[in-house]
Structure formats: structure tokens, C-alpha cells
Scaffold this motif. Structure first.
Motif, short mmCIF file in Angstrom:
data_model
loop_
_atom_site.label_atom_id
_atom_site.label_comp_id
_atom_site.label_asym_id
_atom_site.label_seq_id
_atom_site.Cartn_x
_atom_site.Cartn_y
_atom_site.Cartn_z
N GLU A 126 0.83 -1.21 0.00
CA GLU A 126 0.00 0.00 0.00
C GLU A 126 0.86 1.26 0.00
OE1 GLU A 126 -3.15 0.26 2.87
OE2 GLU A 126 -3.80 -1.79 2.44
N SER B 198 2.26 1.69 -3.52
CA SER B 198 1.25 2.13 -4.48
C SER B 198 0.83 3.57 -4.20
CB SER B 198 0.04 1.19 -4.50
OG SER B 198 -0.67 1.27 -3.29
N ASP B 199 0.81 3.98 -2.92
CA ASP B 199 0.50 5.37 -2.61
C ASP B 199 1.56 6.30 -3.20
OD1 ASP B 199 -1.78 4.69 -1.24
OD2 ASP B 199 -0.89 4.93 0.76
N LYS B 200 2.83 5.91 -3.10
CA LYS B 200 3.90 6.73 -3.67
C LYS B 200 3.78 6.81 -5.19
CE LYS B 200 7.23 5.96 0.02
NZ LYS B 200 8.41 5.22 0.43
N ILE B 201 3.49 5.69 -5.82
CA ILE B 201 3.33 5.67 -7.28
C ILE B 201 2.17 6.57 -7.69
CG2 ILE B 201 2.66 4.23 -9.25
CD1 ILE B 201 4.24 1.94 -7.83
N ASN B 202 1.05 6.46 -6.98
CA ASN B 202 -0.10 7.31 -7.29
C ASN B 202 0.23 8.78 -7.10
OD1 ASN B 202 -1.80 5.20 -7.97
ND2 ASN B 202 -2.58 4.96 -5.89
N PHE B 203 0.97 9.11 -6.04
CA PHE B 203 1.36 10.49 -5.79
C PHE B 203 2.17 11.03 -6.96
CE2 PHE B 203 4.70 13.41 -4.45
CZ PHE B 203 3.94 14.46 -3.96
N TRP B 204 3.19 10.27 -7.38
CA TRP B 204 4.05 10.74 -8.46
C TRP B 204 3.31 10.77 -9.80
CZ3 TRP B 204 7.85 13.68 -7.56
CH2 TRP B 204 8.56 13.55 -6.38
N TYR B 205 2.41 9.83 -10.03
CA TYR B 205 1.63 9.84 -11.27
C TYR B 205 0.74 11.09 -11.31
CZ TYR B 205 -1.63 8.60 -14.92
OH TYR B 205 -2.39 8.63 -16.04
N ASP B 206 0.07 11.38 -10.18
CA ASP B 206 -0.78 12.57 -10.12
C ASP B 206 0.05 13.84 -10.32
OD1 ASP B 206 -2.98 11.00 -9.64
OD2 ASP B 206 -3.01 11.36 -7.48
N GLU C 53 0.91 14.09 -13.98
CA GLU C 53 -0.26 14.47 -14.76
C GLU C 53 -0.57 15.96 -14.58
OE1 GLU C 53 -3.83 11.71 -15.79
OE2 GLU C 53 -4.21 12.67 -13.86
N GLU D 199 -5.71 5.43 -20.47
CA GLU D 199 -6.38 5.25 -19.17
C GLU D 199 -7.67 4.46 -19.35
OE1 GLU D 199 -7.04 8.81 -16.95
OE2 GLU D 199 -4.93 9.36 -17.00
#
Length: 45
Positions: free
Chosen positions: A7, A10-18, A21, A39
Motif C-alpha cells: 500500500e 502504491s501510494d507513492k506511485i499514485n502520488f508521483w503519477y498525479d 499528470e 487510461e
């Protein structure tokens, strides 16, 4: 690897993806159409 570690990763990946973007939106004023298509395909699978 524990579920908690997964988790966190995945939180870090989501942060960097956001972040990535948002930087595209800031730089170009929109997200390139091919990214939105990718997407949609990812959500369908």
C-alpha cells in the motif's frame, strides 16, 4: 512483502503519477488525448 508495504508503494506511485499528470496540464493546458485513451483501456482490463 506485507500488505502495508504494498500500500505504501502504491501510494507513492499514485502520488508521483498525479504530480506528473498535473505538471502536464500546467505545461500544456490539457492532457494529450492518447494518455486519456490509455487510461480508458487500462480501466477496462
Amino acid at each position: 512483502m506485507s500488505e502495508e508495504q504494498v500500500e505504501q508503494i502504491s501510494d507513492k506511485i499514485n502520488f508521483w503519477y498525479d504530480f506528473y499528470e498535473r505538471s502536464l496540464i500546467w505545461r500544456y493546458g490539457h492532457i494529450p488525448a492518447e494518455r486519456k485513451e490509455g487510461e480508458k483501456e487500462a480501466l477496462e482490463h
